[in-house]
Scaffold this motif. Structure first.
Motif, mmCIF file in Angstrom:
data_model
loop_
_atom_site.group_PDB
_atom_site.id
_atom_site.type_symbol
_atom_site.label_atom_id
_atom_site.label_comp_id
_atom_site.label_asym_id
_atom_site.label_seq_id
_atom_site.Cartn_x
_atom_site.Cartn_y
_atom_site.Cartn_z
ATOM 1 N N HIS A 178 29.631 12.451 20.395
ATOM 2 C CA HIS A 178 28.553 11.388 21.130
ATOM 3 C C HIS A 178 29.210 10.077 20.975
ATOM 4 O O HIS A 178 28.852 9.501 21.808
ATOM 5 N N LYS A 179 29.714 9.593 19.991
ATOM 6 C CA LYS A 179 29.997 8.417 19.749
ATOM 7 C C LYS A 179 31.600 7.861 20.245
ATOM 8 O O LYS A 179 31.649 6.715 20.622
ATOM 9 N N LEU A 180 32.252 9.225 20.518
ATOM 10 C CA LEU A 180 33.533 8.657 21.086
ATOM 11 C C LEU A 180 33.723 9.374 22.291
ATOM 12 O O LEU A 180 33.837 8.585 23.276
ATOM 13 N N PHE A 181 33.690 10.514 22.490
ATOM 14 C CA PHE A 181 33.942 11.249 23.826
ATOM 15 C C PHE A 181 32.962 11.016 24.734
ATOM 16 O O PHE A 181 33.079 10.629 25.884
ATOM 17 N N ASP A 182 31.780 10.930 24.654
ATOM 18 C CA ASP A 182 30.606 10.552 25.530
ATOM 19 C C ASP A 182 30.717 9.106 25.710
ATOM 20 O O ASP A 182 30.308 8.834 26.916
ATOM 21 N N ARG A 183 30.927 8.177 25.128
ATOM 22 C CA ARG A 183 31.215 6.832 25.333
ATOM 23 C C ARG A 183 32.474 6.050 25.924
ATOM 24 O O ARG A 183 32.443 5.058 26.690
ATOM 25 N N ASP A 187 41.269 7.969 29.143
ATOM 26 C CA ASP A 187 42.723 7.095 28.994
ATOM 27 C C ASP A 187 42.729 6.342 27.655
ATOM 28 O O ASP A 187 43.753 5.678 27.095
ATOM 29 N N THR A 188 41.460 6.593 26.711
ATOM 30 C CA THR A 188 41.330 5.984 25.235
ATOM 31 C C THR A 188 42.513 6.632 24.538
ATOM 32 O O THR A 188 42.569 7.694 24.185
ATOM 33 N N TRP A 189 43.440 5.633 23.897
ATOM 34 C CA TRP A 189 44.552 6.196 23.059
ATOM 35 C C TRP A 189 44.037 6.219 21.721
ATOM 36 O O TRP A 189 43.436 5.198 21.234
ATOM 37 N N PHE A 190 44.232 7.365 20.899
ATOM 38 C CA PHE A 190 43.737 7.139 19.537
ATOM 39 C C PHE A 190 44.957 7.428 18.425
ATOM 40 O O PHE A 190 45.768 7.995 18.758
ATOM 41 N N TYR A 191 44.655 6.898 17.465
ATOM 42 C CA TYR A 191 45.621 6.626 16.313
ATOM 43 C C TYR A 191 44.992 7.425 15.009
ATOM 44 O O TYR A 191 44.206 6.614 14.215
ATOM 45 N N PRO A 192 45.441 8.217 14.541
ATOM 46 C CA PRO A 192 44.829 8.850 13.475
ATOM 47 C C PRO A 192 45.590 8.606 12.195
ATOM 48 O O PRO A 192 46.427 7.815 12.101
ATOM 49 N N GLY A 193 44.685 8.934 11.005
ATOM 50 C CA GLY A 193 45.296 8.718 9.685
ATOM 51 C C GLY A 193 46.556 9.384 9.213
ATOM 52 O O GLY A 193 47.134 8.998 8.238
ATOM 53 N N THR A 199 45.239 11.044 23.021
ATOM 54 C CA THR A 199 44.296 10.487 23.866
ATOM 55 C C THR A 199 43.169 11.265 24.113
ATOM 56 O O THR A 199 43.189 12.613 23.560
ATOM 57 N N LEU A 200 41.881 10.799 24.271
ATOM 58 C CA LEU A 200 40.572 11.615 24.354
ATOM 59 C C LEU A 200 40.999 12.402 25.508
ATOM 60 O O LEU A 200 40.208 13.767 25.362
ATOM 61 N N GLY A 201 41.340 12.254 26.499
ATOM 62 C CA GLY A 201 41.693 12.878 27.570
ATOM 63 C C GLY A 201 42.326 14.211 27.379
ATOM 64 O O GLY A 201 41.901 15.390 27.858
ATOM 65 N N ALA A 202 43.392 14.280 26.556
ATOM 66 C CA ALA A 202 44.268 15.374 26.259
ATOM 67 C C ALA A 202 43.147 16.320 25.123
ATOM 68 O O ALA A 202 43.512 17.436 25.270
ATOM 69 N N GLU A 203 42.277 15.704 24.416
ATOM 70 C CA GLU A 203 41.492 16.652 23.452
ATOM 71 C C GLU A 203 40.102 17.077 23.958
ATOM 72 O O GLU A 203 39.762 18.075 23.586
ATOM 73 N N ARG A 204 39.804 16.489 24.923
ATOM 74 C CA ARG A 204 38.345 16.550 25.662
ATOM 75 C C ARG A 204 38.131 17.922 26.140
ATOM 76 O O ARG A 204 37.012 18.563 25.501
#
Length: 215
Positions: A178-183, A187-193, A199-204
């Protein structure tokens, strides 16, 4: 070499230059943690002083550091925090719910707080489940797509570890959805620990699968 986000422990850092913000990713420590140095103008902040203070300080360089942002309380994400803060005089910031478990915290963060990096800005997103005070940090690039640092709350292939606790897992998967994928757009690129970026699109497409499997 174009930025791929693929770094190895003990290997060279990788830098991605956006129009206003530069991102330097470094893998440190025995648990292959990612640390990220963000620079906007003359200002720099570090996300997760995870380990190997000399390597982090070398990347930080003479430009110094205004703040270290710790994504959550787990010790593998702050082993070098005290040394980096002592060497640079930087502020040490973490979410209110995790701050007591992190050494050298000088200020606390809450959901939707803004952290300046020069003329750039990071938005704090509170994600409950991996720990009570885990955060992601969002940079909305005015000239491109979003960039999101997720700590151990979101990885390529799933959400963070919740030790098979169903309540914690539901909290984390709900917050991530709800706070990441819904918002945020695909094309949002994410950098994990730890590990590689995505990207959110690859994981959605896999969200329902993650929820069904329970981890």
């Amino acid at each position: 070499m174009p930025y791929t986000g693929d770094v190895t422990r003990g290997g060279p850092a990788a830098t991605r230059a956006l129009e206003h913000l530069s991102i330097t990713k470094l893998s440190v420590g025995p648990m292959d943690n990612n640390a990220y140095l963000l620079r906007c103008g003359d200002d720099q902040v570090l996300i997760d002083a995870a380990n190997d203070a000399p390597a982090l300080l070398e990347v930080i360089g003479a430009a110094g550091l205004s703040a270290v942002l710790t994504t959550h309380r787990h010790g593998d994400h702050w082993q070098a925090l005290a040394a980096v803060v002592e060497a640079t005089g930087a502020r040490s910031l973490a979410h209110t719910a995790d701050a007591a478990e992190i050494p050298v915290v000088t200020g606390t963060l809450d959901d939707r707080d803004k952290v300046p990096v020069g003329d750039c800005e990071l938005e704090v997103i509170h994600l409950v489940g991996h720990t009570p005070g885990s955060i992601a940090l969002l940079y909305r690039d005015p000239s491109g797509h979003g960039h999101l640092w997720t700590g151990d709350s979101l990885f390529p292939g799933g959400v963070g570890n919740t030790q098979k606790d169903e309540t914690r897992f539901r909290s984390l998967i709900d917050d991530v959805e709800h706070k990441l994928f819904d918002r945020l757009p695909d094309d949002t690129w994410f950098y994990p620990g730890h590990g590689k970026d995505s990207t959110l699109g690859a994981e959605r497409p896999h969200l329902a699968e993650w929820r069904e499997r329970g981890w």
